[in-house]
Every structure is written in C-alpha cells, then in structure tokens.
Design a protein around this motif. Structure first.
Motif, mmCIF file in Angstrom:
data_model
loop_
_atom_site.group_PDB
_atom_site.id
_atom_site.type_symbol
_atom_site.label_atom_id
_atom_site.label_comp_id
_atom_site.label_asym_id
_atom_site.label_seq_id
_atom_site.Cartn_x
_atom_site.Cartn_y
_atom_site.Cartn_z
ATOM 1 N N PRO A 392 50.207 25.577 65.238
ATOM 2 C CA PRO A 392 48.930 26.296 65.168
ATOM 3 C C PRO A 392 47.808 25.476 65.798
ATOM 4 O O PRO A 392 47.963 24.275 66.039
ATOM 5 N N GLU A 393 46.689 26.127 66.062
ATOM 6 C CA GLU A 393 45.574 25.408 66.674
ATOM 7 C C GLU A 393 44.404 25.241 65.728
ATOM 8 O O GLU A 393 43.496 24.474 65.985
ATOM 9 N N MET A 394 44.428 26.001 64.623
ATOM 10 C CA MET A 394 43.334 25.884 63.659
ATOM 11 C C MET A 394 43.920 25.764 62.263
ATOM 12 O O MET A 394 44.897 26.453 61.961
ATOM 13 N N PHE A 395 43.281 24.924 61.457
ATOM 14 C CA PHE A 395 43.817 24.681 60.116
ATOM 15 C C PHE A 395 42.693 24.762 59.086
ATOM 16 O O PHE A 395 41.576 24.327 59.349
ATOM 17 N N ARG A 396 43.013 25.318 57.925
ATOM 18 C CA ARG A 396 42.046 25.317 56.827
ATOM 19 C C ARG A 396 42.813 25.213 55.502
ATOM 20 O O ARG A 396 43.896 25.786 55.371
ATOM 21 N N TYR A 397 42.184 24.515 54.546
ATOM 22 C CA TYR A 397 42.709 24.577 53.183
ATOM 23 C C TYR A 397 42.456 25.973 52.649
ATOM 24 O O TYR A 397 41.401 26.564 52.935
ATOM 25 N N VAL A 398 43.378 26.498 51.866
ATOM 26 C CA VAL A 398 43.107 27.775 51.229
ATOM 27 C C VAL A 398 42.841 27.515 49.742
ATOM 28 O O VAL A 398 43.594 26.802 49.075
ATOM 29 N N ASN A 399 41.717 28.051 49.242
ATOM 30 C CA ASN A 399 41.345 27.872 47.837
ATOM 31 C C ASN A 399 41.414 29.197 47.099
ATOM 32 O O ASN A 399 40.870 30.198 47.571
ATOM 33 N N ASN A 400 42.038 29.162 45.957
ATOM 34 C CA ASN A 400 42.106 30.358 45.115
ATOM 35 C C ASN A 400 40.798 30.507 44.343
ATOM 36 O O ASN A 400 40.414 29.621 43.589
ATOM 37 N N ASN A 431 49.887 18.667 47.080
ATOM 38 C CA ASN A 431 50.395 20.027 46.860
ATOM 39 C C ASN A 431 49.411 21.110 47.304
ATOM 40 O O ASN A 431 49.612 22.279 47.008
ATOM 41 N N ARG A 432 48.345 20.709 47.994
ATOM 42 C CA ARG A 432 47.380 21.727 48.445
ATOM 43 C C ARG A 432 47.958 22.507 49.618
ATOM 44 O O ARG A 432 48.729 21.985 50.420
ATOM 45 N N LYS A 433 47.509 23.749 49.703
ATOM 46 C CA LYS A 433 48.060 24.612 50.747
ATOM 47 C C LYS A 433 47.108 24.675 51.938
ATOM 48 O O LYS A 433 45.899 24.839 51.764
ATOM 49 N N ILE A 434 47.707 24.565 53.110
ATOM 50 C CA ILE A 434 46.922 24.615 54.345
ATOM 51 C C ILE A 434 47.468 25.764 55.189
ATOM 52 O O ILE A 434 48.689 25.906 55.339
ATOM 53 N N GLU A 461 38.531 26.131 53.455
ATOM 54 C CA GLU A 461 37.763 24.888 53.513
ATOM 55 C C GLU A 461 38.249 24.108 54.739
ATOM 56 O O GLU A 461 39.458 24.046 54.982
ATOM 57 N N PRO A 462 37.328 23.545 55.491
ATOM 58 C CA PRO A 462 37.747 22.842 56.716
ATOM 59 C C PRO A 462 38.665 21.658 56.403
ATOM 60 O O PRO A 462 38.534 21.025 55.349
ATOM 61 N N VAL A 463 39.554 21.361 57.317
ATOM 62 C CA VAL A 463 40.412 20.182 57.185
ATOM 63 C C VAL A 463 40.626 19.635 58.591
ATOM 64 O O VAL A 463 40.750 20.412 59.536
ATOM 65 N N HIS A 464 40.620 18.321 58.691
ATOM 66 C CA HIS A 464 40.764 17.721 60.019
ATOM 67 C C HIS A 464 42.226 17.614 60.401
ATOM 68 O O HIS A 464 42.899 16.665 60.006
#
Ligand code: G4P
Length: 526
Positions: A392-400, A431-434, A461-464
């Motif tokens: 993938p080219e873009m990544f983000r944490y997903v928050n419930n 264990n966080r989901k990206i 949420e942004p993630v590097h």
C-alpha cells in the motif's frame, strides 16, 4: 454448440484509460453495436450510464466516481464478448490491476489532445508485464489535438509499446474529415453524432485512385497519401501473431461520442483479439480446453443490495465447463461447495445461468467464503498466480470509537479486507491495527461502509510508514535476529505473514543493508 466452439467464440477484455479519455463512452458504443443496449445517440443518459458503469455502491453515487468493477457481456457476429469494466479513479487502481488478471486482451483509450497520461502509463505497465495483447484507440478526433505521428511516438516512448497504425485520421477538429482504415482499405467519412451510414464508407484500395479526391479536399487527400506512405515505410506491417504475444499494438483513431471509428475498432477487435488464454498456477499451466473445471475470484463486490449484506464474488472461468448446482472444490477452504444461483451479466441485465465457459465471468453469491485470488476447481488443488496484493502507499491506525461495537468492527474489517478494499496489518508489539491503501479515498470508503453496513464507528490516526515489505528468511536464526532488532516495525498481514512496515525510505535501505540474507518484497506474491 461444441465445448471447443464455445471457448473459441469468447473474447474477454477490458478498456483502460486515464479518467475522461472516453472509456465509458466507448463502452456504451460497443454495447450499442452489440445490441446490448438500445438507446442510440443518447450517450450517457442516466439509464445508460448506470448500466454501462457499475453503480452498485451508495458511495459511488455520492461521489460520482466508478468505484466498482462490473462485467458486461454481449453477442456480436457469433462471438460472445465480455467487457470487464475498470474503475478509472487512481485510488482504485489495485482493483483495476486485479481485473486485468481476468482478461485476455485490453483496449487502451487515449485522448488526442492530452496524449498519454499518468494512469494509462501505470495500467499499461501491468499489461506489459503479463504480455497482454493491447489495441490503442485514440479518441476525440473531432477536437483539435496533438499531431498523430507525435502521438504514436508518445505511445512508443511513454507506454513502451511498439505500434502499428491500422487506421489514420484525415485532419482533426474542425478539419476532421474521416478515417482511412488501412486494415480494410476503406475511407470512412465523418458525420458528427452517430450518423455513420454505409454510404459514408468508400472502398479505396489504391490511394492513387482519384476517387479519393472526390470525397476529401485535394490538400487533405495529398496529405493522406504522403502520410500513409510514411507509415508504410516506418512501421512494420501488422502481424497478428506478434500482436498476440503483446509485442505490437495496433492503433485506431476515432471519436467515441460521435460513434465514429468504433465499428471499425470492434470489427477488427473480433478478428484479431485472442480467445481465452491459458493461465499460470503455482502447480501448472491451466489450458482453457481441459475438461476439468477451474476458475479464480478476481473481484468481490459487496452491497449490491444494501438491505442484505450479500456479496458477489466474480469468478473468471479458466478451464472446463461450469455448471449450476454442481459440487466444486474451494481450494483454500479445502471443502466442497455448490452454487444454486450463479449469475451472468449482460450489459444492464443479470440472470441466473445453468452453465458458463472459459472466458466467462460468473457472479457467485457469497456470504463470506471467498477472498480475492481464491480458486474453485472440480477437485484439483490449484493456486492461480498473478493476483498479488501490492504494498500500500498510505497507512493509518484505525481507532474504534465505540467499544461496544468491537465485534462488528472486527467483522466489518475482515470482510472489507477480503474484498480487497485495503490491507490490514496488526502490529506485533502493540496489537494495534493499521490499514494500508493505495489511495486516500479508500479511507473514506472504509469509514462509510463500516458505519453503514456494520454499525461500527471508526476514525483514523496518522502513522509514519513508508512501505510494507513482505519478507523471506533463509533460516530461523536470521528471522529471530531480524524480529529482535525491528520488533517495533513488525506486523502481520491478514493471512498471518510477517511484514516489515518500513518507517522511511532510508530505514528500509538500512534494513536491507544490515540484513543482506533477508529478501524484501513489495507484493505478497513472490
Ligand atoms: P471516462 O469513462 O474515460 O472517464 O470518460 P467518459 O467516457 O466519461 O468521457 C469523458 C468526457 O469526454 C465526456 O464528456 C464525454 O462525452 C467526452 N467524450 C468522449 N468521447 C468523446 C469524443 O469522441 N469527442 C469529444 N469531443 N468528447 C468525447 P463530459 O462533458 O465529461 O460528460 P457528458 O456531459 O458528455 O456526459
């Protein structure tokens, strides 16, 4: 009809282009010629637009972009043509790449004024890697555009295709008089807006024939003679075998919206385009003419009916005959399955079918059994190749946002990932989901669909992360060492493979230098 004849009469292809080059318009015109739709001239009335593009998803309606991929079948001159529609929007490019695994050839549409654009370059690159036969259609000749010779050069340099013009325009824009069809040695005279009658096509076998000057102004006739002479001395003569190997691309000129040059394109297409081709699997090459049935899922379409959470898995048939209510083998799940309502798509109609043949695409109603790439066979364990997930080219944490809906979220994420909307990585340490996607738009799609279909509310949420790399280790010791040193950047993808989420290009390079024995891959298929 005999099994062999059924296969030989199928032509399965996709039309690809940069958005706005005229893919939808060309698709509509082809459907008109096939009699699959009836509304001549009414280009893109809502009705046609709806049937010619896949408009199944609510989000697509909201945004006015074609998110999904659909199939349109029609009969033309004893042939069964299957057009696989592809989303034009670049954020859905991965969907298009996967669809390209299910076709036997493609038509590339290029806007005469804009020339070769970015999205076309990427899509053609994927076709070239697979040696897919390509026909080029240069569109919008009713407008002023680039010089045709310059365009051919552009196609050769930017798309890395060898070209062979089979038709040639007489002027363009205000001066557009028609197209000389070198394949059939006919001059087709341009009349705007779909009134291309038989008497507007004149056979001219020898361009020296003064008949030519009776139909187009003398200056343009002289120019045409010179240009055709140049073409004959510069470009190779068309050879079907070379085209079938993907080594030369015939080029046509026309104007899709004016229904001009489209019939010539279609008539040539049905003569030269390949019937269903063999497909590689990890185990062996599958030949379409084998008795044994096999096919693979290249697309999963959810939400055809928002009231039911049903999905349709699109299965490209690769060999043998597919029959309704017959037991088949779902290779990944290692179990038998029967399909009572397999669906075929004929332009704007869907219907339940009893049988289908190699080259066809059938829709299988699915309650969550399929993921993209799954093989269905009459018993053999086969794994089709060439349906990778790309990094993938873009990544983000997903928050419930709603802890009470954890289960719904998990289910929603699982299903969306199976459909190939995006990729999910679970970090080893936290264990966080990206979520990783190829375009920003997918995050909106995911957020919207999780809420509307699963009742789960999320934010991102942004993630590097620069890239996800799938890894191959030579031995357990090297794996343990890598894991130890890179623990914070390690994750697992949905099937459970180890993935290194490189935070930057520099960190990736460092990791590669420090661990020379480890293989880094940018697709999950290697
Ligand atoms: P796409 O699927 O590749 O994105 O392109 P699409 O067919 O939607 O065509 C994009 C625009 O180009 C449309 O205009 C369409 O009418 C126009 N077009 C297609 N073929 C030709 C052609 O041969 N000549 C000219 N002059 N225009 C052409 P639009 O204004 O965006 O939409 P609409 O209002 O016409 O529906």
């Amino acid at each position: 009809m005999k099994f062999v004849d059924e296969i030989n009469r199928r032509r399965t292809f996709a039309i690809i282009s940069h958005p706005d080059a005229g893919k939808t318009t060309l698709t509509e015109k082809l459907l008109l010629f096939g009699g699959a739709i009836q509304i001549a001239g009414a280009v893109k009335s809502n009705k046609i637009k709806k049937s010619a593009t896949s408009d199944f998803m609510e989000i697509e309606k909201q945004r006015g972009i074609s998110v999904a991929t659909s199939v349109m079948g029609f009969d033309y001159r004893d042939l069964k043509i299957n057009i696989l529609d592809t989303p034009g929007h670049k954020d859905f490019a991965e969907d298009t790449y996967r669809t390209l695994t299910a076709v036997d050839s493609v038509i590339v549409v290029i806007d005469v004024a804009k020339g070769v654009e970015e999205q076309t370059e990427k899509l053609v690159e994927v076709c070239r890697m697979r040696h897919t036969p390509i026909i080029v259609f240069i569109n919008k000749l009713d407008r002023e555009g680039k010089d045709p010779f310059d365009l051919l050069d552009e196609v050769e340099t930017k798309l890395h295709l060898h070209v062979c013009p089979l038709s040639w325009p007489v002027g363009m824009g205000q001066q557009f008089k028609g197209v000389y069809n070198m394949y059939e040695q006919k001059l087709a005279l341009f009349r705007p807006h779909g009134k291309q009658e038989a008497e507007d096509t004149i056979e001219i076998h020898d361009l020296a024939d003064p008949e030519l000057d009776r139909h187009i102004p003398p200056r343009q006739a002289t120019e045409l003679r010179e240009e055709i002479h140049t073409i004959e001395s510069v470009y190779p003569k068309f050879d079907r075998e070379t085209y079938l190997k993907g080594a030369v691309s015939p080029v046509f000129f026309g104007s899709a919206v004016n229904n001009f040059g489209v019939k010539e394109l279609l008539d040539c297409f049905v003569e030269i385009a390949p019937s269903p081709l063999p497909r590689p699997t990890e185990e062996r090459i599958v030949d379409p003419y084998e008795d044994k049935f096999s096919g693979f899922v290249f697309k999963i379409q959810a939400n055809m009916d928002p009231k039911h959470r049903d999905r349709i898995a699109f299965l490209r048939i690769c060999s043998g005959k597919f029959e309704r209510n017959t037991n088949y083998f779902h290779v990944r799940q290692n179990r038998s399955m029967k399909f009572s309502n397999p669906t075929s798509f004929m332009a704007d109609k869907k219907e339940v079918i009893d049988e289908a043949f190699p080259g066809d695409v059938v829709g299988l109603y699915d309650s969550g059994n399929f993921v993209i790439g799954d093989a269905v066979t009459s018993g053999e364990s086969l794994h089709f190749k060439g349906i990778p997930s790309f990094s993938p080219e873009m990544f983000r944490y997903v928050n419930n946002k709603d802890p009470m809906k954890q289960k719904q979220l998990q289910k929603g994420l699982d299903q969306l990932m199976d459909e190939g909307v995006a990729q999910l990585f679970t970090k080893e340490t936290t264990n966080r989901k990206i979520i990783g996607t190829v375009g920003a738009l997918q995050f909106d799609v995911i957020q919207y669909r999780l809420l509307h279909e699963y009742g789960a509310s999320v934010d991102f949420e942004p993630v590097h992360i620069y890239k996800a790399c799938w890894l191959r280790f030579p031995n357990d010791k090297d794996f343990a060492e890598f894991l130890q040193r890179r623990k914070n950047d390690m994750a697992k993808d949905k099937p459970g493979n180890w993935v290194f989420l490189a935070p930057s290009a520099w960190m990736l390079q460092m990791a590669q230098e420090n661990h020379p024995s480890v293989e880094f891959h940018f697709t999950n298929e290697f």
